[in-house]
Design an enzyme around this catalytic site. Structure first.
Site, PDB file in Angstrom:
ATOM      1  N   LYS A  35       0.850  -1.205   0.000  1.00 51.60           N
ATOM      2  CA  LYS A  35       0.000   0.000   0.000  1.00 51.60           C
ATOM      3  C   LYS A  35       0.877   1.242   0.000  1.00 51.60           C
ATOM      4  O   LYS A  35       1.728   1.422   0.871  1.00 51.60           O
ATOM      5  CB  LYS A  35      -0.915   0.021   1.226  1.00 51.60           C
ATOM      6  N   ASP A  62      -3.495   4.382  -1.922  1.00 54.29           N
ATOM      7  CA  ASP A  62      -4.465   4.849  -0.918  1.00 54.29           C
ATOM      8  C   ASP A  62      -4.501   6.374  -0.920  1.00 54.29           C
ATOM      9  O   ASP A  62      -3.884   7.020  -0.074  1.00 54.29           O
ATOM     10  CB  ASP A  62      -4.047   4.290   0.450  1.00 54.29           C
ATOM     11  N   LYS A  64      -7.545   8.169  -1.177  1.00 49.20           N
ATOM     12  CA  LYS A  64      -8.828   8.634  -0.594  1.00 49.20           C
ATOM     13  C   LYS A  64      -9.381   9.843  -1.350  1.00 49.20           C
ATOM     14  O   LYS A  64      -9.580  10.928  -0.796  1.00 49.20           O
ATOM     15  CB  LYS A  64      -8.668   8.942   0.901  1.00 49.20           C
ATOM     16  N   ASP A  67     -13.942  14.632  -4.284  1.00 47.11           N
ATOM     17  CA  ASP A  67     -14.071  15.912  -4.990  1.00 47.11           C
ATOM     18  C   ASP A  67     -15.351  15.846  -5.815  1.00 47.11           C
ATOM     19  O   ASP A  67     -16.129  14.892  -5.668  1.00 47.11           O
ATOM     20  CB  ASP A  67     -12.828  16.151  -5.870  1.00 47.11           C
ATOM     21  N   THR A 121     -11.363   6.110  11.176  1.00 44.50           N
ATOM     22  CA  THR A 121     -11.381   5.659  12.573  1.00 44.50           C
ATOM     23  C   THR A 121     -10.927   6.755  13.532  1.00 44.50           C
ATOM     24  O   THR A 121     -11.100   6.631  14.739  1.00 44.50           O
ATOM     25  CB  THR A 121     -10.515   4.395  12.773  1.00 44.50           C
ATOM     26  N   ARG A 212       3.409  -0.997  10.756  1.00 45.25           N
ATOM     27  CA  ARG A 212       4.525  -1.019  11.714  1.00 45.25           C
ATOM     28  C   ARG A 212       4.956  -2.381  12.229  1.00 45.25           C
ATOM     29  O   ARG A 212       6.156  -2.575  12.447  1.00 45.25           O
ATOM     30  CB  ARG A 212       4.207  -0.040  12.858  1.00 45.25           C
TER      31      ARG A 212
HETATM   32  O1  C5P Z   1       1.324   0.741  11.066  1.00 37.73           O
HETATM   33  P1  C5P Z   1      -0.113   0.270  10.973  1.00 37.73           P
HETATM   34  O2  C5P Z   1      -0.232  -1.241  10.805  1.00 37.73           O
HETATM   35  O3  C5P Z   1      -0.965   0.807  12.106  1.00 37.73           O
HETATM   36  O4  C5P Z   1      -0.618   0.914   9.613  1.00 37.73           O
HETATM   37  C1  C5P Z   1      -1.935   0.783   9.184  1.00 37.73           C
HETATM   38  C2  C5P Z   1      -2.107   1.460   7.867  1.00 37.73           C
HETATM   39  O5  C5P Z   1      -3.513   1.512   7.593  1.00 37.73           O
HETATM   40  C3  C5P Z   1      -1.629   2.912   7.813  1.00 37.73           C
HETATM   41  O6  C5P Z   1      -1.211   3.177   6.469  1.00 37.73           O
HETATM   42  C4  C5P Z   1      -2.862   3.707   8.165  1.00 37.73           C
HETATM   43  O7  C5P Z   1      -2.873   4.998   7.606  1.00 37.73           O
HETATM   44  C5  C5P Z   1      -3.954   2.843   7.533  1.00 37.73           C
HETATM   45  N1  C5P Z   1      -5.263   2.999   8.150  1.00 37.73           N
HETATM   46  C6  C5P Z   1      -5.517   2.768   9.479  1.00 37.73           C
HETATM   47  N2  C5P Z   1      -6.772   2.911   9.984  1.00 37.73           N
HETATM   48  C7  C5P Z   1      -7.762   3.280   9.176  1.00 37.73           C
HETATM   49  C8  C5P Z   1      -7.532   3.508   7.836  1.00 37.73           C
HETATM   50  C9  C5P Z   1      -6.247   3.353   7.335  1.00 37.73           C
HETATM   51  O8  C5P Z   1      -4.637   2.406  10.232  1.00 37.73           O
HETATM   52  N3  C5P Z   1      -8.979   3.387   9.669  1.00 37.73           N
END
Ligand code: C5P
Length: 237
Positions: A35, A62, A64, A67, A121, A212
């Site tokens: 992603k 991604d 998003k 518009d 979220t 992460r």
């Molecule tokens: O590092 P981590 O596993 O938390 O990353 C989750 C990924 O999913 C990030 O790119 C974050 O921006 C994305 N994301 C999220 N929660 C959402 C929508 C997208 O963590 N509701």
């Protein structure tokens, strides 16, 4: 190994192109999906997407989009020149915007799947009320998800908490792509509610997005392989 019904996407949230490309070299051969988000796309643009695709990865872009219908449709057409397979847009842009995007994708990139984002979220009940929205976050997620599917979106991004209600309301067809995933025992970072890969898969996720836990792992290849193994485990009753 047979293809799992739930697939892993690495959220490549790193500061720059070189670090991102170097990191991919440490993930081994089993990772298929990456992603790319706003951070790297706004910095390095389409060339970075091509560089990741040239390494053999499938790309979830991604961005998003949100518009007026004409602008979103035009953006989808521009982006369809890129080697991407998944692209996000905001369902809050409305049915007309989503239909215009779906039509643009069908005309220019039939293999590109558009995913609707419902309620971020980071947004809670108070945040919705500030926008004069009286629905609860879950009611709004379901409302926007139905709107997205009716407009022709093949999939949605949702939290693992929303998987059961969305599968109940929408059935098995839509792709449900789920972040907020943490392998058992790993740090939650600032994610408040986390789900393991296996639980997300069992609750109906089509894809899990993991950042992460892989990006910060001492051995990224091992982290990827552990998650893939988790996705293949049979259900425990
Ligand atoms: O590092 P981590 O596993 O938390 O990353 C989750 C990924 O999913 C990030 O790119 C974050 O921006 C994305 N994301 C999220 N929660 C959402 C929508 C997208 O963590 N509701």
């Amino acid at each position: 190994m047979s293809k799992p019904s739930c697939q892993l996407i690495l959220a490549l949230d790193l500061p720059d192109q070189q670090q991102a490309l170097n990191f991919l070299d440490k993930t081994g051969g089993q990772l298929q999906w990456v992603k790319i988000g706003l951070q790297l796309f706004t910095k390095h643009g389409p060339d970075f997407v091509k560089a990741v695709a040239d390494k053999g990865y499938k790309i979830f872009l991604d961005l998003k989009l949100h518009d007026i219908p004409n602008t979103v449709a035009s953006s989808v057409k521009s982006l369809s020149q890129l080697p991407i397979e998944l692209l996000t847009l905001h369902t809050a842009g409305g049915s007309e915007m989503m239909r215009a995007a779906v039509q643009a994708a069908q005309e220019t990139a039939p293999n590109l799947k558009l995913l609707g984002v419902t309620v971020l979220t980071s947004m809670d009940e108070a945040g919705l009320q500030e926008l004069s929205i009286s629905q609860s976050p879950q009611e709004r997620v379901v409302h926007l998800a139905k709107l997205g599917v009716e407009a022709g979106l093949p999939g949605l991004v949702c939290s693992a908490l929303e998987l059961p209600v969305l599968r109940k309301e929408l059935g098995p067809s839509p792709l449900l792509v789920t972040p907020g995933i943490r392998p058992a025992g790993s740090a939650t970072d600032e994610q408040k509610r986390v789900t393991t890969p296996k639980d997300a898969a069992q609750q109906g996720a089509s894809f899990i997005v993991v950042g992460r836990p892989i990006l910060k792992a001492q051995d990224p290849q091992n982290a990827v392989e552990t998650i893939l193994t988790d996705l293949h485990l049979p259900a425990t009753i």
